[in-house]
Motif scaffolding. Structure first.
Motif, PDB file in Angstrom:
ATOM      1  N   ALA B   9       0.824  -1.208   0.000  1.00 48.20           N
ATOM      2  CA  ALA B   9       0.000   0.000   0.000  1.00 48.20           C
ATOM      3  C   ALA B   9       0.860   1.260   0.000  1.00 48.20           C
ATOM      4  CB  ALA B   9      -0.915  -0.012   1.218  1.00 48.20           C
ATOM      5  N   GLU B  10       0.306   2.316  -0.584  1.00 45.70           N
ATOM      6  CA  GLU B  10       1.013   3.583  -0.648  1.00 45.70           C
ATOM      7  C   GLU B  10       0.043   4.732  -0.394  1.00 45.70           C
ATOM      8  OE1 GLU B  10       4.051   2.300  -4.277  1.00 45.70           O
ATOM      9  OE2 GLU B  10       4.220   4.223  -3.230  1.00 45.70           O
ATOM     10  N   VAL B  11       0.590   5.804   0.139  1.00 44.35           N
ATOM     11  CA  VAL B  11      -0.142   7.060   0.297  1.00 44.35           C
ATOM     12  C   VAL B  11       0.572   8.100  -0.551  1.00 44.35           C
ATOM     13  CG1 VAL B  11      -0.949   8.833   1.885  1.00 44.35           C
ATOM     14  CG2 VAL B  11      -0.854   6.438   2.637  1.00 44.35           C
ATOM     15  N   GLU B  12      -0.184   8.767  -1.399  1.00 45.52           N
ATOM     16  CA  GLU B  12       0.394   9.736  -2.320  1.00 45.52           C
ATOM     17  C   GLU B  12      -0.317  11.088  -2.205  1.00 45.52           C
ATOM     18  OE1 GLU B  12       3.042   9.086  -3.939  1.00 45.52           O
ATOM     19  OE2 GLU B  12       3.118   6.885  -3.873  1.00 45.52           O
ATOM     20  N   ASN B  13       0.426  12.132  -2.516  1.00 51.61           N
ATOM     21  CA  ASN B  13      -0.170  13.470  -2.576  1.00 51.61           C
ATOM     22  C   ASN B  13      -0.884  13.688  -3.899  1.00 51.61           C
ATOM     23  OD1 ASN B  13       0.743  14.417  -0.042  1.00 51.61           O
ATOM     24  ND2 ASN B  13       2.782  14.802  -0.912  1.00 51.61           N
ATOM     25  N   PRO B  14      -1.902  14.512  -3.898  1.00 52.59           N
ATOM     26  CA  PRO B  14      -2.539  14.878  -5.178  1.00 52.59           C
ATOM     27  C   PRO B  14      -1.516  15.449  -6.152  1.00 52.59           C
ATOM     28  CG  PRO B  14      -3.873  15.640  -3.343  1.00 52.59           C
ATOM     29  CD  PRO B  14      -2.593  15.126  -2.753  1.00 52.59           C
ATOM     30  N   GLY B  15      -1.639  15.029  -7.412  1.00 58.49           N
ATOM     31  CA  GLY B  15      -0.718  15.488  -8.439  1.00 58.49           C
ATOM     32  C   GLY B  15       0.484  14.589  -8.641  1.00 58.49           C
ATOM     33  N   ALA B  16       0.728  13.703  -7.709  1.00 54.90           N
ATOM     34  CA  ALA B  16       1.875  12.792  -7.804  1.00 54.90           C
ATOM     35  C   ALA B  16       1.542  11.615  -8.715  1.00 54.90           C
ATOM     36  CB  ALA B  16       2.253  12.300  -6.407  1.00 54.90           C
ATOM     37  N   SER B  17       2.560  10.742  -8.886  1.00 52.67           N
ATOM     38  CA  SER B  17       2.385   9.500  -9.634  1.00 52.67           C
ATOM     39  C   SER B  17       2.652   8.333  -8.702  1.00 52.67           C
ATOM     40  CB  SER B  17       3.363   9.437 -10.809  1.00 52.67           C
ATOM     41  OG  SER B  17       3.080  10.424 -11.756  1.00 52.67           O
ATOM     42  N   VAL B  18       2.090   7.182  -9.068  1.00 55.21           N
ATOM     43  CA  VAL B  18       2.334   5.966  -8.296  1.00 55.21           C
ATOM     44  C   VAL B  18       2.583   4.824  -9.273  1.00 55.21           C
ATOM     45  CG1 VAL B  18      -0.101   5.249  -8.163  1.00 55.21           C
ATOM     46  CG2 VAL B  18       1.505   4.540  -6.382  1.00 55.21           C
ATOM     47  N   LYS B  19       3.472   3.912  -8.882  1.00 54.53           N
ATOM     48  CA  LYS B  19       3.774   2.756  -9.720  1.00 54.53           C
ATOM     49  C   LYS B  19       3.594   1.499  -8.884  1.00 54.53           C
ATOM     50  CE  LYS B  19       7.173   1.205 -13.157  1.00 54.53           C
ATOM     51  NZ  LYS B  19       8.450   1.567 -13.831  1.00 54.53           N
ATOM     52  N   VAL B  20       2.731   0.611  -9.349  1.00 53.84           N
ATOM     53  CA  VAL B  20       2.422  -0.628  -8.652  1.00 53.84           C
ATOM     54  C   VAL B  20       3.004  -1.795  -9.442  1.00 53.84           C
ATOM     55  CG1 VAL B  20       0.567  -2.075  -7.731  1.00 53.84           C
ATOM     56  CG2 VAL B  20       0.291   0.413  -7.782  1.00 53.84           C
ATOM     57  N   SER B  21       3.604  -2.734  -8.747  1.00 53.41           N
ATOM     58  CA  SER B  21       4.182  -3.902  -9.413  1.00 53.41           C
ATOM     59  C   SER B  21       3.355  -5.152  -9.142  1.00 53.41           C
ATOM     60  CB  SER B  21       5.628  -4.127  -8.961  1.00 53.41           C
ATOM     61  OG  SER B  21       5.662  -4.499  -7.601  1.00 53.41           O
TER      62      SER B  21
END
Lengths: 108, 120
Positions: B9-21
């Motif tokens: 699991a990840e927490v991200e800020n608005p506008g950011a990107s996330v990469k899931v494997s």
């Protein structure tokens, strides 16, 4: 866009037959698939190509399709069958790949 | 046995990107495509896109076109989904799911899911 429509809930006593319908305009031409999702878990394929049962899925699960309606039937529903059930299919061009809204099956 | 194991699991800020494997095992990776499906809290499942793990061709839902990129690393038997320009509505569980190789593009085995929370 394309939509598949399911009733929000179905309830049956244990041992009775549960039928979960899914309607969509392209279902006369495109197969339906069915997924079972128990609370907090990933979905599990329980029926593919309208009426084919994957290995490991109990025989009480069956599927059918006629016209714009596909149906998942659970004959002799068990308490462990309580879950959300989602139908899945595509539009006639296979551009829109969609799930139904899900049906919560209660067995009690 | 077929297994798909996703990153945490990840927490991200608005506008950011996330990469899931999504690491696959128990089958020959390049013989099955890989889809990505998400589920926002209390919502229906939503197909995002797919990659042909053999030739790297991709197809994306129009809803996510331009924001999502699906890739794969054959040597690691791993597929990736990157979603950019995150907003609060992207808070969801993201699943990878193996293509079933049946009449329609569909899914036979699923990963355990990765919760992405978008919040400032």
């Amino acid at each position: 866009s394309y939509e598949l429509t399911q009733p929000p809930s179905v309830s049956v006593p244990p041992g009775q037959t549960a039928r979960i319908p899914c309607s969509g305009d392209a279902l006369p031409k495109k197969y339906a698939y069915w997924y079972q999702q128990k609370s907090g878990q990933a979905p599990v394929l329980v029926m593919y190509e309208d009426s084919k049962r994957p290995s490991g899925i109990p025989e009480r699960f069956s599927g059918s399709s006629s016209g714009t309606m596909a149906t998942l039937t659970i004959s002799g529903a068990q308490v462990e069958d309580e879950a959300d059930y989602y139908c899945y299919s595509t539009d006639s061009s296979v551009n829109h790949r969609v799930f139904g809204g899900g049906t919560k099956l209660t067995v009690l | 046995q077929v297994q798909l194991v996703q990153s945490g699991a990840e927490v991200e800020n608005p506008g950011a990107s996330v990469k899931v494997s999504c690491k696959a095992s128990g089958y020959i990776f390049i013989t099955y495509g890989m889809h990505w499906v998400r589920q926002a809290p209390g919502q229906r499942l939503e197909w995002m896109g797919w990659i042909n793990t053999g030739n790297e061709n991709t197809k994306y839902s129009a809803k996510f076109q331009g924001r999502v990129t699906i890739t794969r690393d054959i040597s690691a038997s791993t597929a990736y989904m990157e979603l950019g320009s995150l907003r609060s509505e992207d808070t969801a569980v993201y699943y990878c799911a193996r293509d079933s190789n049946t009449a329609l593009p569909s899914f036979d085995f699923w990963g355990q899911g990765t919760l992405i929370t978008v919040s400032s």
